[in-house]
Design an enzyme around this catalytic site. Structure first.
Site, PDB file in Angstrom:
ATOM      1  N   THR A 121      -2.994   0.822   5.829  1.00  0.00           N
ATOM      2  CA  THR A 121      -2.316   2.018   6.348  1.00  0.00           C
ATOM      3  C   THR A 121      -1.960   1.765   7.806  1.00  0.00           C
ATOM      4  OG1 THR A 121      -3.579   3.390   4.834  1.00  0.00           O
ATOM      5  CG2 THR A 121      -2.577   4.502   6.737  1.00  0.00           C
ATOM      6  N   GLU A 154      -1.154   2.018   0.053  1.00  0.00           N
ATOM      7  CA  GLU A 154      -2.048   2.196  -1.091  1.00  0.00           C
ATOM      8  C   GLU A 154      -2.562   3.638  -1.125  1.00  0.00           C
ATOM      9  OE1 GLU A 154      -2.787   0.233  -3.731  1.00  0.00           O
ATOM     10  OE2 GLU A 154      -3.663   2.152  -4.284  1.00  0.00           O
ATOM     11  N   PHE A 155      -2.564   4.221  -2.322  1.00  0.00           N
ATOM     12  CA  PHE A 155      -2.981   5.624  -2.450  1.00  0.00           C
ATOM     13  C   PHE A 155      -4.277   5.790  -3.249  1.00  0.00           C
ATOM     14  CE2 PHE A 155       1.577   5.611  -1.713  1.00  0.00           C
ATOM     15  CZ  PHE A 155       1.705   6.551  -0.694  1.00  0.00           C
ATOM     16  N   GLY A 259     -16.132  23.237   2.200  1.00  0.00           N
ATOM     17  CA  GLY A 259     -17.313  22.365   2.219  1.00  0.00           C
ATOM     18  C   GLY A 259     -17.761  22.037   3.622  1.00  0.00           C
ATOM     19  N   CYS A 266     -10.440   7.182   5.730  1.00  0.00           N
ATOM     20  CA  CYS A 266      -8.992   7.415   5.761  1.00  0.00           C
ATOM     21  C   CYS A 266      -8.583   8.718   6.457  1.00  0.00           C
ATOM     22  CB  CYS A 266      -8.435   7.377   4.345  1.00  0.00           C
ATOM     23  SG  CYS A 266      -8.548   5.711   3.654  1.00  0.00           S
ATOM     24  N   LYS A 327     -18.365  10.906  -0.003  1.00  0.00           N
ATOM     25  CA  LYS A 327     -18.024  11.668  -1.206  1.00  0.00           C
ATOM     26  C   LYS A 327     -18.718  11.005  -2.387  1.00  0.00           C
ATOM     27  CE  LYS A 327     -13.684   9.384  -2.430  1.00  0.00           C
ATOM     28  NZ  LYS A 327     -12.291   9.560  -2.780  1.00  0.00           N
TER      29      LYS A 327
HETATM   30  N1  NAD Z   1     -10.636   2.811   1.585  1.00  0.00           N
HETATM   31  C1  NAD Z   1      -9.675   3.569   1.050  1.00  0.00           C
HETATM   32  O1  NAD Z   1      -9.933   4.483   0.258  1.00  0.00           O
HETATM   33  C2  NAD Z   1      -8.242   3.316   1.386  1.00  0.00           C
HETATM   34  C3  NAD Z   1      -7.234   3.890   0.605  1.00  0.00           C
HETATM   35  C4  NAD Z   1      -5.896   3.635   0.914  1.00  0.00           C
HETATM   36  C5  NAD Z   1      -5.594   2.860   2.034  1.00  0.00           C
HETATM   37  N2  NAD Z   1      -6.593   2.336   2.806  1.00  0.00           N
HETATM   38  C6  NAD Z   1      -6.216   1.491   3.947  1.00  0.00           C
HETATM   39  O2  NAD Z   1      -6.352   0.131   3.546  1.00  0.00           O
HETATM   40  C7  NAD Z   1      -6.802  -0.665   4.631  1.00  0.00           C
HETATM   41  C8  NAD Z   1      -8.100  -1.354   4.251  1.00  0.00           C
HETATM   42  O3  NAD Z   1      -9.080  -0.368   4.031  1.00  0.00           O
HETATM   43  P1  NAD Z   1     -10.497  -0.716   3.387  1.00  0.00           P
HETATM   44  O4  NAD Z   1     -11.219   0.555   3.216  1.00  0.00           O
HETATM   45  O5  NAD Z   1     -10.321  -1.633   2.247  1.00  0.00           O
HETATM   46  O6  NAD Z   1     -11.148  -1.550   4.618  1.00  0.00           O
HETATM   47  P2  NAD Z   1     -12.520  -2.344   4.655  1.00  0.00           P
HETATM   48  O7  NAD Z   1     -13.047  -2.192   6.023  1.00  0.00           O
HETATM   49  O8  NAD Z   1     -13.373  -1.987   3.488  1.00  0.00           O
HETATM   50  O9  NAD Z   1     -12.069  -3.889   4.445  1.00  0.00           O
HETATM   51  C9  NAD Z   1     -11.286  -4.581   5.341  1.00  0.00           C
HETATM   52  C10 NAD Z   1     -11.604  -6.079   5.191  1.00  0.00           C
HETATM   53  O10 NAD Z   1     -10.671  -6.833   5.974  1.00  0.00           O
HETATM   54  C11 NAD Z   1     -11.365  -7.986   6.458  1.00  0.00           C
HETATM   55  N3  NAD Z   1     -10.591  -8.612   7.534  1.00  0.00           N
HETATM   56  C12 NAD Z   1     -10.478  -8.221   8.830  1.00  0.00           C
HETATM   57  N4  NAD Z   1      -9.668  -9.082   9.481  1.00  0.00           N
HETATM   58  C13 NAD Z   1      -9.243 -10.006   8.586  1.00  0.00           C
HETATM   59  C14 NAD Z   1      -8.390 -11.136   8.661  1.00  0.00           C
HETATM   60  N5  NAD Z   1      -7.790 -11.470   9.794  1.00  0.00           N
HETATM   61  N6  NAD Z   1      -8.178 -11.855   7.530  1.00  0.00           N
HETATM   62  C15 NAD Z   1      -8.768 -11.510   6.379  1.00  0.00           C
HETATM   63  N7  NAD Z   1      -9.597 -10.456   6.246  1.00  0.00           N
HETATM   64  C16 NAD Z   1      -9.836  -9.720   7.342  1.00  0.00           C
HETATM   65  C17 NAD Z   1     -12.711  -7.427   6.854  1.00  0.00           C
HETATM   66  O11 NAD Z   1     -13.681  -8.452   7.000  1.00  0.00           O
HETATM   67  C18 NAD Z   1     -12.994  -6.482   5.663  1.00  0.00           C
HETATM   68  O12 NAD Z   1     -13.676  -7.158   4.639  1.00  0.00           O
HETATM   69  C19 NAD Z   1      -6.913   0.302   5.817  1.00  0.00           C
HETATM   70  O13 NAD Z   1      -5.723   0.261   6.542  1.00  0.00           O
HETATM   71  C20 NAD Z   1      -7.105   1.639   5.158  1.00  0.00           C
HETATM   72  O14 NAD Z   1      -6.659   2.693   5.968  1.00  0.00           O
HETATM   73  C21 NAD Z   1      -7.896   2.528   2.497  1.00  0.00           C
END
Ligand code: NAD
Length: 444
Positions: A121, A154-155, A259, A266, A327
């Site tokens: 995001t 991603e949603f 709640g 996010c 959650k």
């Molecule tokens: N978690 C959710 O529900 C969700 C839903 C939709 C979108 N997003 C978005 O997706 C993105 C990722 O979220 P997430 O929750 O999976 O994050 P997360 O923190 O769980 O995972 C991120 C990963 O990226 C790795 N990383 C960092 N720098 C890197 C690099 N240079 N090369 C390779 N790997 C690297 C980290 O070590 C970590 O394992 C964010 O922008 C978030 O806002 C998250």
């Protein structure tokens, strides 16, 4: 097809596992050796329903591999997905250092045409910054290789991420090149069998769509929380109001539960980041600011009720906490309401006996060993000898507990419910003093 995914977190791992599941050859790259070691041993570093099984099956089939080596990642996939974290910077704007680090790595190792797909995001304009970053590194190398940058937000919802990815409501693709739209359409075809879900648009609109979706969902929650505070003062029952308004199809029943505030990785960061983007473009986003302000206040709500019940005298009291994750169905503790409650209780000298079906390890990792936190292995053991019970995450297992057991184990029968799981009339008949959100407290 060959796919590389940078970032093996909630989004990267689910994307990798699901793309491998339908037959693609996926290589996941991360910078965290602990995660890559675990994954190479067949263990998932996170809890997400169904994920472990899918990782193991696709690894065994040779379609899913993990590496620390970005060069191998760049060499592997036509599609280079960026799914790294974009945490909030000090002012709330999205910190793009990880995204741009991946862009640099791609620039350094690129040796053929690649499609860089931004799944993280990221604020509007990030695709341009990624493109500029790759281009700058290529120019240093004296290379004129071609590449495209696409936005594909991603949603998925944590807790239902596999299902969301396999049966998405929509797949947003922001491109300025029709050829990449067609290649991505081909990659997503297996998830489109029931009906077309691809929404192709320009890159900036795709980037903004993600923030718009999360901000609107957060707005619904803060609206209901604001209303619950008004309802409490007026002697109305917010649950009746919820049903009353949800019946209007223009409003709907989804996402209007009052709640203890929203958390997670996010909503809080995305609302703040959009507010900062607006500010950087000479617009004060009053509504977005209020959404976060209401949520911040709401996270203190349960503590305020607890403190008022004990006349502010919480020293050496012990509270059982049911639920720690932000959650249900996840182990994610980022910005969880439970953290605000626990930390405030500790500040006031109280102790916590906490239970969560999945977030125990994560809680131990965050807080370490401390005398005022006992992590219990069942809901029953958490209530043993506690002064009162507070429910903060609405795991299904908490919906219909044995109230006789709760009454017998608590020092006094008091429940603070941050998710309105129980019927006040029933609880008062069971002899409980019961506080919930947006409804009058009941006392036997
Ligand atoms: N978690 C959710 O529900 C969700 C839903 C939709 C979108 N997003 C978005 O997706 C993105 C990722 O979220 P997430 O929750 O999976 O994050 P997360 O923190 O769980 O995972 C991120 C990963 O990226 C790795 N990383 C960092 N720098 C890197 C690099 N240079 N090369 C390779 N790997 C690297 C980290 O070590 C970590 O394992 C964010 O922008 C978030 O806002 C998250």
């Amino acid at each position: 097809m060959k796919v590389t995914i940078y970032g093996s977190g909630y989004v990267g791992l689910v994307t990798g596992a699901c793309l491998a599941q339908v037959g693609n050859d996926v290589l996941c790259v991360d910078i965290d050796p602990r995660k890559i070691d675990m994954l190479n041993r067949g263990e998932s570093p996170i809890f997400e329903p169904g994920l472990s099984e899918m990782l193991v099956a696709n690894q065994a089939a040779g379609r899913l591999n993990f590496t620390l080596d970005p060069a191998a990642g760049v060499a592997h996939g036509l599609f280079q997905f960026i799914a790294v974290g974009t945490p909030p910077d000090e002012d709330g704007s999205a910190d793009l250092q990880h995204v741009l680090a991946v862009a640099r790595a791609i620039g350094e190792h690129l040796d053929d045409y690649r499609i860089i797909v931004n799944k993280s995001t990221v604020p509007v304009g990030t695709a341009d910054r990624v493109r500029a970053q790759v281009q700058a590194v290529l120019e240093k190398r004296g290379s004129a290789l071609e590449f495209d940058v696409v936005s594909n937000p991603e949603f998925l919802k944590e807790g239902a991420a596999i299902d969301d990815f396999m049966r998405p409501d929509r797949v947003v693709i922001g491109t300025d090149n029709p050829r990449t739209t067609e290649l991505l359409r081909a990659l997503y075809t297996p998830f489109n069998r029931n009906h077309e879900r691809i929404l192709a648009m320009d890159i900036r609109s795709a980037e903004l769509t993600k923030y718009a979706a999360n901000s609107l969902l957060a707005t619904k929650i803060s609206f209901m929380n604001e209303l619950s505070n008004i309802a409490e003062r007026l002697g109305a029952d917010i649950e009746q109001v919820r049903i009353g308004i949800g019946s209007d199809p223009r409003i709907g029943y989804q996402f209007i539960y009052p709640g203890a505030g929203y958390g997670g990785s996010c909503f809080p960061k995305d609302v703040r980041a959009l507010e900062q983007t607006a500010l950087a473009n000479d617009y004060t986003a009053e509504l977005l600011h209020a959404v976060e302000a209401v949520n911040f206040r709401q996270k203190m709500k349960l503590f305020e009720k607890i403190s008022a019940h004990y006349d502010g005298n919480l020293k050496d009291k012990t509270f059982a906490l049911w639920g720690l994750a932000f959650k249900p169905n996840t182990d994610d503790m980022r910005e969880a309401s439970s953290r605000v409650l626990m930390e405030t209780l500790w500040e006031h000298g109280a102790r916590v006996r906490a239970f969560d079906p999945e977030a125990r390890e994560e809680t131990a990792r965050i807080y370490g060993e401390r005398d005022d936190l006992i992590l219990c292995d069942s809901p029953e053991s958490a209530i043993e000898g506690a002064d009162a019970l507070a429910v903060i995450t609405e795991w299904k297992m908490f919906r219909s507990p044995d109230f006789d057991v709760i009454r017998a184990n608590l020092k006094s029968p008091v429940i603070f419910d941050g998710r309105n799981l129980y019927d006040p009339n029933f609880l008062v008949k069971q002899g409980f003093t019961y506080y919930s959100i947006g409804r009058a407290p009941v006392r036997p």
